[in-house]
Each structure stands twice: as C-alpha cells, then as structure tokens.
Motif scaffolding. Structure first.
Motif, PDB file in Angstrom:
ATOM      1  N   ALA A 138       0.859  -1.187   0.000  1.00  0.00           N
ATOM      2  CA  ALA A 138       0.000   0.000   0.000  1.00  0.00           C
ATOM      3  C   ALA A 138       0.889   1.229   0.000  1.00  0.00           C
ATOM      4  O   ALA A 138       1.994   1.206   0.547  1.00  0.00           O
ATOM      5  CB  ALA A 138      -0.921  -0.001   1.221  1.00  0.00           C
ATOM      6  N   SER A 139       0.431   2.301  -0.605  1.00  0.00           N
ATOM      7  CA  SER A 139       1.147   3.575  -0.524  1.00  0.00           C
ATOM      8  C   SER A 139       0.318   4.536   0.318  1.00  0.00           C
ATOM      9  O   SER A 139      -0.912   4.508   0.277  1.00  0.00           O
ATOM     10  CB  SER A 139       1.396   4.167  -1.920  1.00  0.00           C
ATOM     11  N   VAL A 140       1.001   5.364   1.081  1.00  0.00           N
ATOM     12  CA  VAL A 140       0.320   6.267   2.013  1.00  0.00           C
ATOM     13  C   VAL A 140       0.651   7.708   1.651  1.00  0.00           C
ATOM     14  O   VAL A 140       1.822   8.060   1.466  1.00  0.00           O
ATOM     15  CB  VAL A 140       0.730   5.986   3.469  1.00  0.00           C
ATOM     16  N   SER A 141      -0.367   8.526   1.555  1.00  0.00           N
ATOM     17  CA  SER A 141      -0.172   9.944   1.276  1.00  0.00           C
ATOM     18  C   SER A 141      -1.159  10.747   2.113  1.00  0.00           C
ATOM     19  O   SER A 141      -1.994  10.194   2.827  1.00  0.00           O
ATOM     20  CB  SER A 141      -0.337  10.231  -0.227  1.00  0.00           C
ATOM     21  N   CYS A 142      -1.049  12.070   2.021  1.00  0.00           N
ATOM     22  CA  CYS A 142      -1.900  12.967   2.793  1.00  0.00           C
ATOM     23  C   CYS A 142      -2.659  13.890   1.852  1.00  0.00           C
ATOM     24  O   CYS A 142      -2.067  14.470   0.941  1.00  0.00           O
ATOM     25  CB  CYS A 142      -1.039  13.779   3.768  1.00  0.00           C
ATOM     26  N   ASP A 143      -3.964  14.015   2.054  1.00  0.00           N
ATOM     27  CA  ASP A 143      -4.800  14.927   1.271  1.00  0.00           C
ATOM     28  C   ASP A 143      -4.633  16.329   1.852  1.00  0.00           C
ATOM     29  O   ASP A 143      -5.031  16.603   2.990  1.00  0.00           O
ATOM     30  CB  ASP A 143      -6.260  14.481   1.350  1.00  0.00           C
ATOM     31  N   LEU A 144      -4.058  17.228   1.059  1.00  0.00           N
ATOM     32  CA  LEU A 144      -3.792  18.576   1.549  1.00  0.00           C
ATOM     33  C   LEU A 144      -5.063  19.376   1.828  1.00  0.00           C
ATOM     34  O   LEU A 144      -5.050  20.307   2.632  1.00  0.00           O
ATOM     35  CB  LEU A 144      -2.932  19.340   0.535  1.00  0.00           C
ATOM     36  N   LEU A 145      -6.161  19.043   1.160  1.00  0.00           N
ATOM     37  CA  LEU A 145      -7.389  19.815   1.325  1.00  0.00           C
ATOM     38  C   LEU A 145      -8.173  19.392   2.562  1.00  0.00           C
ATOM     39  O   LEU A 145      -8.787  20.224   3.239  1.00  0.00           O
ATOM     40  CB  LEU A 145      -8.268  19.693   0.082  1.00  0.00           C
ATOM     41  N   THR A 146      -8.177  18.101   2.877  1.00  0.00           N
ATOM     42  CA  THR A 146      -8.977  17.600   3.999  1.00  0.00           C
ATOM     43  C   THR A 146      -8.135  17.215   5.210  1.00  0.00           C
ATOM     44  O   THR A 146      -8.663  17.090   6.317  1.00  0.00           O
ATOM     45  CB  THR A 146      -9.792  16.371   3.575  1.00  0.00           C
ATOM     46  N   GLY A 147      -6.826  16.984   4.994  1.00  0.00           N
ATOM     47  CA  GLY A 147      -5.978  16.510   6.079  1.00  0.00           C
ATOM     48  C   GLY A 147      -6.079  15.020   6.305  1.00  0.00           C
ATOM     49  O   GLY A 147      -5.487  14.484   7.250  1.00  0.00           O
ATOM     50  N   ASP A 148      -6.833  14.319   5.449  1.00  0.00           N
ATOM     51  CA  ASP A 148      -7.026  12.880   5.618  1.00  0.00           C
ATOM     52  C   ASP A 148      -5.786  12.092   5.202  1.00  0.00           C
ATOM     53  O   ASP A 148      -5.052  12.497   4.294  1.00  0.00           O
ATOM     54  CB  ASP A 148      -8.205  12.391   4.765  1.00  0.00           C
TER      55      ASP A 148
ATOM     56  N   GLY B 215      -9.318  13.029  -7.693  1.00  0.00           N
ATOM     57  CA  GLY B 215      -9.971  14.219  -7.181  1.00  0.00           C
ATOM     58  C   GLY B 215      -9.334  14.805  -5.937  1.00  0.00           C
ATOM     59  O   GLY B 215      -9.862  15.760  -5.352  1.00  0.00           O
ATOM     60  N   ARG B 216      -8.186  14.267  -5.519  1.00  0.00           N
ATOM     61  CA  ARG B 216      -7.498  14.753  -4.328  1.00  0.00           C
ATOM     62  C   ARG B 216      -6.160  15.381  -4.704  1.00  0.00           C
ATOM     63  O   ARG B 216      -5.579  15.033  -5.727  1.00  0.00           O
ATOM     64  CB  ARG B 216      -7.242  13.614  -3.333  1.00  0.00           C
ATOM     65  N   TRP B 217      -5.666  16.284  -3.850  1.00  0.00           N
ATOM     66  CA  TRP B 217      -4.331  16.831  -3.996  1.00  0.00           C
ATOM     67  C   TRP B 217      -3.466  16.183  -2.925  1.00  0.00           C
ATOM     68  O   TRP B 217      -3.623  16.474  -1.735  1.00  0.00           O
ATOM     69  CB  TRP B 217      -4.352  18.356  -3.841  1.00  0.00           C
ATOM     70  N   LEU B 218      -2.557  15.299  -3.338  1.00  0.00           N
ATOM     71  CA  LEU B 218      -1.848  14.442  -2.394  1.00  0.00           C
ATOM     72  C   LEU B 218      -0.363  14.771  -2.307  1.00  0.00           C
ATOM     73  O   LEU B 218       0.275  15.125  -3.299  1.00  0.00           O
ATOM     74  CB  LEU B 218      -2.006  12.970  -2.805  1.00  0.00           C
ATOM     75  N   VAL B 219       0.170  14.621  -1.088  1.00  0.00           N
ATOM     76  CA  VAL B 219       1.606  14.755  -0.840  1.00  0.00           C
ATOM     77  C   VAL B 219       2.055  13.582   0.015  1.00  0.00           C
ATOM     78  O   VAL B 219       1.244  12.762   0.468  1.00  0.00           O
ATOM     79  CB  VAL B 219       1.938  16.084  -0.125  1.00  0.00           C
ATOM     80  N   ASP B 220       3.350  13.520   0.243  1.00  0.00           N
ATOM     81  CA  ASP B 220       3.962  12.527   1.126  1.00  0.00           C
ATOM     82  C   ASP B 220       3.118  12.334   2.394  1.00  0.00           C
ATOM     83  O   ASP B 220       2.639  13.299   2.986  1.00  0.00           O
ATOM     84  CB  ASP B 220       5.354  13.055   1.487  1.00  0.00           C
ATOM     85  N   GLY B 221       2.967  11.082   2.818  1.00  0.00           N
ATOM     86  CA  GLY B 221       2.102  10.787   3.957  1.00  0.00           C
ATOM     87  C   GLY B 221       2.649  11.157   5.317  1.00  0.00           C
ATOM     88  O   GLY B 221       1.964  10.940   6.337  1.00  0.00           O
ATOM     89  N   ALA B 222       3.842  11.737   5.386  1.00  0.00           N
ATOM     90  CA  ALA B 222       4.454  12.049   6.684  1.00  0.00           C
ATOM     91  C   ALA B 222       3.599  12.924   7.600  1.00  0.00           C
ATOM     92  O   ALA B 222       3.639  12.751   8.815  1.00  0.00           O
ATOM     93  CB  ALA B 222       5.829  12.683   6.481  1.00  0.00           C
ATOM     94  N   PRO B 223       2.807  13.895   7.084  1.00  0.00           N
ATOM     95  CA  PRO B 223       2.003  14.699   8.006  1.00  0.00           C
ATOM     96  C   PRO B 223       1.032  13.894   8.847  1.00  0.00           C
ATOM     97  O   PRO B 223       0.632  14.324   9.930  1.00  0.00           O
ATOM     98  CB  PRO B 223       1.245  15.653   7.059  1.00  0.00           C
TER      99      PRO B 223
END
Length: 212
Positions: A66-76, A106-114
């Motif tokens: 699995a890959s893990v990222s963070c949605d910048l708009l929702t914080g999810d 439909g999401r804006w995703l970055v590295d899951g570290a946050p």
C-alpha cells in the motif's frame, strides 16, 4: 542514477534525475517556490519513477503493498491499495514544498508524513499479520542552544515529528531502530553502511521476530 541525487550534473541517460536534484539545489528553486506549489513539478517525479518501475496494478504485487499519502485539502490520510501504482507512489513521494502535490482521484496528495511518519496502520489494513516497523527518526534530545527563531521552529517541528512517529508505532509488534541519525537523507554513497546497520538491528531482534 542514485548518485545523481548527491552530485548535480552526474551523467544519466534519463535527464529526469538531474532535473529532480538540480532544481532543488540551485537558488532558482527557492525563488520558484514563491509562485509554484513545488520546486519540482509532479510530472517530473512521475517521469523519473516511470524509468524505475512499470505502472502495474497494486493487485499484481507478490507481497501486499500500500502507498500512504496525505490529502492537503482535507488533512485525511489516504491509503492506496487498488489501481495503477505509479501515480500513487509519486503522491507518497511528493515532499511538501519540494514536489508539487499529485492530483489523484480528485485529491491533492503529498507525502504521507504529516499523518503517518511510519505507516503501521496502513500495513494492518492490508494484512492481519503482526507488523514489524522500522523507524529512522532522529532523537530530539540535545543541549545545543537555540539562538534564533529558525532554530526554535525547526526544533519544534522535530519534536512534533518524533511524537507522531511514536504514536504511529504503538500498534507495531516489533520496532527496529537503526542508528543512522547522523546521516542525511540524500547520502546515497553511504547505502552500504545503512544496509549493514539494518542487518545489525534485525539480527539483534531475531528472537522477537521469530516469536511472532
């Protein structure tokens, strides 16, 4: 190719490696960050990754992944386990401020570290087996004086990352902590030393690992 990250201008047949590291290293990158969401555009990262791996579906992995990222708009926290892997891995690799967010489903995703410094919960979602986690987060203990506001902000950020890491690790059955805190993230010439240290801590935990 990895050497190109540590030495700008190192020869490579792809060209994208130099683009990735070169843009971060040159002063132009800092100026660009004022009007762009990243020093490196997401398509450049995707292009680089496409030379390292095929864009195969997650379901074709012999070992569940699995890959893990963070949605910048929702914080999810976003855990990808289906569909093509390339863009999902790019999103999971998009360091905020360095690589532009990756647009995916439909999401804006970055590295899951946050949200997950160590993605133990993601591992538990794709397998009911015990999780062996590895953390390389540096200790925040030290006596160095903080002489300016930047020192204070950096230290506060380091403490937040450490606390988040320890929270992420609560559900891991075994945690390995290789002593690599004195190294930088781009010291690829030291990979042999990293591997040796990883082997050392794994061997020291063999009894616990076998007990699982």
């Amino acid at each position: 190719m990895l050497d190109a990250f540590a030495h700008e201008g190192a020869p490579d047949s792809l060209g994208t490696v130099s683009a990735l590291y070169g843009r971060m290293k040159r002063g132009y990158g800092m100026l660009k960050s004022v009007w762009s969401p990243g020093i490196v555009e997401a398509p450049t990262l995707v292009d680089f990754l496409s030379h390292l791996m095929d864009d195969v579906p997650f379901g074709k992995c012999r070992i569940p992944f699995a890959s893990v990222s963070c949605d910048l708009l929702t914080g999810d926290e976003v855990i990808c386990t289906t569909g093509p892997m390339l863009n999902a891995i790019a999103a999971s690799s998009a360091i905020p401020g360095v690589v532009s967010p990756v647009r995916l489903k439909g999401r804006w995703l970055v590295d899951g570290a946050p949200t997950s410094m160590v993605p133990v919960d993601a591992a538990l979602q794709i397998s009911h087996r015990p999780v062996l986690a590895v953390t390389v987060t540096r200790s925040v203990r030290g006596k160095r004086r903080m002489t300016n506001a930047i020192d204070v902000v950096l230290r506060a950020g380091a403490i937040a990352r450490l606390r988040l890491t320890e929270y992420n690790l609560k559900n891991a059955a075994v945690v390995l902590r290789p002593e690599v805190g004195s190294f930088g993230w781009a010291e690829f010439e030291s990979i042999g030393r990293f591997v040796a240290e990883g082997e050392r801590v794994a061997e020291s935990a063999l009894r616990k690992i076998r007990a699982l």
